[in-house]
Motif scaffolding. Structure first.
Motif, PDB file in Angstrom:
ATOM      1  N   GLY A 183      -3.724  24.974   0.303  1.00 38.75           N
ATOM      2  CA  GLY A 183      -4.804  24.005   0.448  1.00 38.75           C
ATOM      3  C   GLY A 183      -4.559  22.751  -0.370  1.00 38.75           C
ATOM      4  O   GLY A 183      -3.636  22.673  -1.186  1.00 38.75           O
ATOM      5  N   TYR A 184      -5.375  21.736  -0.151  1.00 45.74           N
ATOM      6  CA  TYR A 184      -5.279  20.480  -0.891  1.00 45.74           C
ATOM      7  C   TYR A 184      -6.689  19.899  -1.011  1.00 45.74           C
ATOM      8  O   TYR A 184      -7.624  20.324  -0.310  1.00 45.74           O
ATOM      9  CB  TYR A 184      -4.345  19.495  -0.188  1.00 45.74           C
ATOM     10  N   ASP A 185      -6.848  18.941  -1.895  1.00 44.13           N
ATOM     11  CA  ASP A 185      -8.136  18.300  -2.108  1.00 44.13           C
ATOM     12  C   ASP A 185      -8.309  17.190  -1.067  1.00 44.13           C
ATOM     13  O   ASP A 185      -7.638  16.161  -1.141  1.00 44.13           O
ATOM     14  CB  ASP A 185      -8.205  17.724  -3.522  1.00 44.13           C
ATOM     15  N   PRO A 186      -9.180  17.380  -0.080  1.00 42.05           N
ATOM     16  CA  PRO A 186      -9.310  16.367   0.976  1.00 42.05           C
ATOM     17  C   PRO A 186      -9.831  15.029   0.466  1.00 42.05           C
ATOM     18  O   PRO A 186      -9.633  14.001   1.128  1.00 42.05           O
ATOM     19  CB  PRO A 186     -10.303  17.011   1.961  1.00 42.05           C
ATOM     20  N   THR A 187     -10.473  15.006  -0.700  1.00 36.88           N
ATOM     21  CA  THR A 187     -10.950  13.723  -1.228  1.00 36.88           C
ATOM     22  C   THR A 187      -9.794  12.842  -1.682  1.00 36.88           C
ATOM     23  O   THR A 187      -9.939  11.619  -1.771  1.00 36.88           O
ATOM     24  CB  THR A 187     -11.914  13.946  -2.396  1.00 36.88           C
ATOM     25  N   LEU A 188      -8.643  13.454  -1.984  1.00 33.79           N
ATOM     26  CA  LEU A 188      -7.476  12.680  -2.401  1.00 33.79           C
ATOM     27  C   LEU A 188      -6.679  12.164  -1.203  1.00 33.79           C
ATOM     28  O   LEU A 188      -5.880  11.234  -1.344  1.00 33.79           O
ATOM     29  CB  LEU A 188      -6.567  13.530  -3.294  1.00 33.79           C
ATOM     30  N   LYS A 221       0.854  -1.197   0.000  1.00 36.48           N
ATOM     31  CA  LYS A 221       0.000   0.000   0.000  1.00 36.48           C
ATOM     32  C   LYS A 221       0.883   1.237   0.000  1.00 36.48           C
ATOM     33  O   LYS A 221       1.721   1.417   0.890  1.00 36.48           O
ATOM     34  CB  LYS A 221      -0.928   0.019   1.213  1.00 36.48           C
ATOM     35  N   VAL A 222       0.685   2.081  -0.998  1.00 33.22           N
ATOM     36  CA  VAL A 222       1.503   3.280  -1.161  1.00 33.22           C
ATOM     37  C   VAL A 222       0.681   4.499  -0.760  1.00 33.22           C
ATOM     38  O   VAL A 222      -0.393   4.762  -1.321  1.00 33.22           O
ATOM     39  CB  VAL A 222       2.001   3.423  -2.614  1.00 33.22           C
ATOM     40  N   ASP A 223       1.185   5.228   0.215  1.00 34.24           N
ATOM     41  CA  ASP A 223       0.542   6.469   0.657  1.00 34.24           C
ATOM     42  C   ASP A 223       1.349   7.658   0.154  1.00 34.24           C
ATOM     43  O   ASP A 223       2.507   7.531  -0.270  1.00 34.24           O
ATOM     44  CB  ASP A 223       0.459   6.509   2.184  1.00 34.24           C
ATOM     45  N   SER A 224       0.741   8.836   0.219  1.00 32.45           N
ATOM     46  CA  SER A 224       1.442  10.051  -0.200  1.00 32.45           C
ATOM     47  C   SER A 224       0.856  11.237   0.550  1.00 32.45           C
ATOM     48  O   SER A 224      -0.197  11.148   1.179  1.00 32.45           O
ATOM     49  CB  SER A 224       1.312  10.262  -1.709  1.00 32.45           C
ATOM     50  N   LEU A 225       1.570  12.346   0.484  1.00 34.31           N
ATOM     51  CA  LEU A 225       1.147  13.596   1.114  1.00 34.31           C
ATOM     52  C   LEU A 225       0.981  14.666   0.050  1.00 34.31           C
ATOM     53  O   LEU A 225       1.665  14.644  -0.979  1.00 34.31           O
ATOM     54  CB  LEU A 225       2.178  14.059   2.146  1.00 34.31           C
ATOM     55  N   PRO A 226       0.094  15.625   0.271  1.00 38.98           N
ATOM     56  CA  PRO A 226      -0.058  16.708  -0.710  1.00 38.98           C
ATOM     57  C   PRO A 226       1.174  17.592  -0.765  1.00 38.98           C
ATOM     58  O   PRO A 226       1.957  17.671   0.194  1.00 38.98           O
ATOM     59  CB  PRO A 226      -1.282  17.475  -0.198  1.00 38.98           C
ATOM     60  N   GLN A 227       1.338  18.265  -1.879  1.00 36.28           N
ATOM     61  CA  GLN A 227       2.433  19.219  -2.038  1.00 36.28           C
ATOM     62  C   GLN A 227       2.058  20.535  -1.355  1.00 36.28           C
ATOM     63  O   GLN A 227       0.899  20.828  -1.091  1.00 36.28           O
ATOM     64  CB  GLN A 227       2.718  19.452  -3.521  1.00 36.28           C
ATOM     65  N   GLY A 228       3.086  21.350  -1.112  1.00 37.44           N
ATOM     66  CA  GLY A 228       2.840  22.690  -0.582  1.00 37.44           C
ATOM     67  C   GLY A 228       2.436  22.722   0.873  1.00 37.44           C
ATOM     68  O   GLY A 228       1.585  23.523   1.268  1.00 37.44           O
ATOM     69  N   LEU A 229       3.040  21.873   1.702  1.00 36.20           N
ATOM     70  CA  LEU A 229       2.719  21.869   3.123  1.00 36.20           C
ATOM     71  C   LEU A 229       3.603  22.814   3.935  1.00 36.20           C
ATOM     72  O   LEU A 229       3.550  22.820   5.165  1.00 36.20           O
ATOM     73  CB  LEU A 229       2.837  20.449   3.683  1.00 36.20           C
ATOM     74  N   GLU A 230       4.429  23.618   3.264  1.00 43.32           N
ATOM     75  CA  GLU A 230       5.290  24.539   3.988  1.00 43.32           C
ATOM     76  C   GLU A 230       4.444  25.545   4.776  1.00 43.32           C
ATOM     77  O   GLU A 230       3.371  25.964   4.349  1.00 43.32           O
ATOM     78  CB  GLU A 230       6.213  25.294   3.025  1.00 43.32           C
TER      79      GLU A 230
END
Length: 276
Positions: free
Chosen positions: A124-129, A95-104
């Motif tokens: 911001g990021y798309d919470p559905t992703l 299972k591969v997880d990831s984090l949204p970009q632009g968390l600075e």
């Protein structure tokens, strides 16, 4: 009577031991960009006739007892082992997880006056992703909003380095920002109020509880100095002198009032003669 005929024959059945077991847990958790070594053990102890797949899903090799996997997305890998006519298979789910970009964090560092409300934000990021993403802030000092959200509002109480963790499955990211907090100067002026006659002076003494960046008296007229703590005031009329003190992003003000007492009015009667 009839004779019964009998005959015997022998056949040798050779049983091939056929087994393969992947040594990793049934489910392996990775953050996107990470890799894992997948290890298989065969009943023959050999990698001969052992095939891994799907090879196109970023496997380092399709042959061998140990292969490295670096998938871009969640995938199930299989190890297929062939011995004679026997085909056996084992699998592992990655299972591969990831984090949204632009968390600075924005701002990354800032300097404010004490008890200033400071919003700290990120793109911001798309919470559905990223439905399972979690956030956690530390240390718990001055939080005005929940510490489990992407952004936060902090009441600046003292100089502190804040850290926010973003967690999504196997992925963990931390971002920091330094909150530098300036203090408001405390000012004590002596005398606080005074009264003098016309032509007199007053020595003013100001005490401050820190070393300020800047200080100034106003109005500047009839003062011996305007950027010192001990000016001498010689006003010609009643005056309120205010001292403004600046410490970084903070400022404070205190004042003293000097009342001028006018001399009494004296009316003299003209010369007169009296008897001895």
């Amino acid at each position: 009577f009839s004779e019964v005929c009998a005959d015997t024959a022998e056949v040798t059945v050779e049983v091939f031991p056929a087994n393969v077991e992947i040594q990793n847990p049934d489910t392996v958790f990775l953050c996107k960009g990470e890799s894992v070594d997948l290890e298989a053990v065969t009943s023959t102890g050999s990698a001969e006739n052992l095939i891994w797949g799907p090879y196109e899903e970023n496997l380092s090799d399709s042959l061998g007892l140990v292969v490295n996997a670096q998938p871009d997305a969640t995938v199930q890998y299989f190890s297929t082992f062939v011995v004679g006519e026997c085909i056996v298979r084992d699998s592992v789910f990655v299972k591969v997880d990831s984090l949204p970009q632009g968390l600075e964090l924005i701002p990354a560092d800032t300097t404010v006056c004490v008890v200033t409300l400071v919003p700290i934000v990120s793109s911001g990021y798309d919470p559905t992703l990223y439905p399972d993403i979690l956030f956690d802030w530390e240390p718990n000092l001055g939080f005005e909003t929940a510490d489990s959200t992407l952004t936060i509002v902090i009441n600046a109480l003292e100089t502190t380095e804040y850290k926010r963790y973003a967690i999504s499955g196997a992925c963990i990211d931390s971002s920091t920002m330094m909150m530098n907090v300036d203090l408001v100067p405390n000012i004590n002026i002596m005398p606080s109020d005074s009264s003098i006659c016309v032509g007199e002076s007053v020595d003013i003494v100001a005490e401050i509880d820190l070393d300020p960046d800047e200080l100034s008296w106003s109005p500047s007229q009839n003062l011996s100095c305007t950027d010192c703590l001990t000016p001498t005031a010689s006003p010609t009329s009643s005056t309120t002198y205010a001292l403004t003190v600046i410490n970084g992003t903070c400022s404070a003000e205190a004042s003293t009032n000097i009342q001028i007492i006018q001399p009494p009015s004296i009316n003299l009667i003209g010369d007169t003669e009296i008897c001895p």
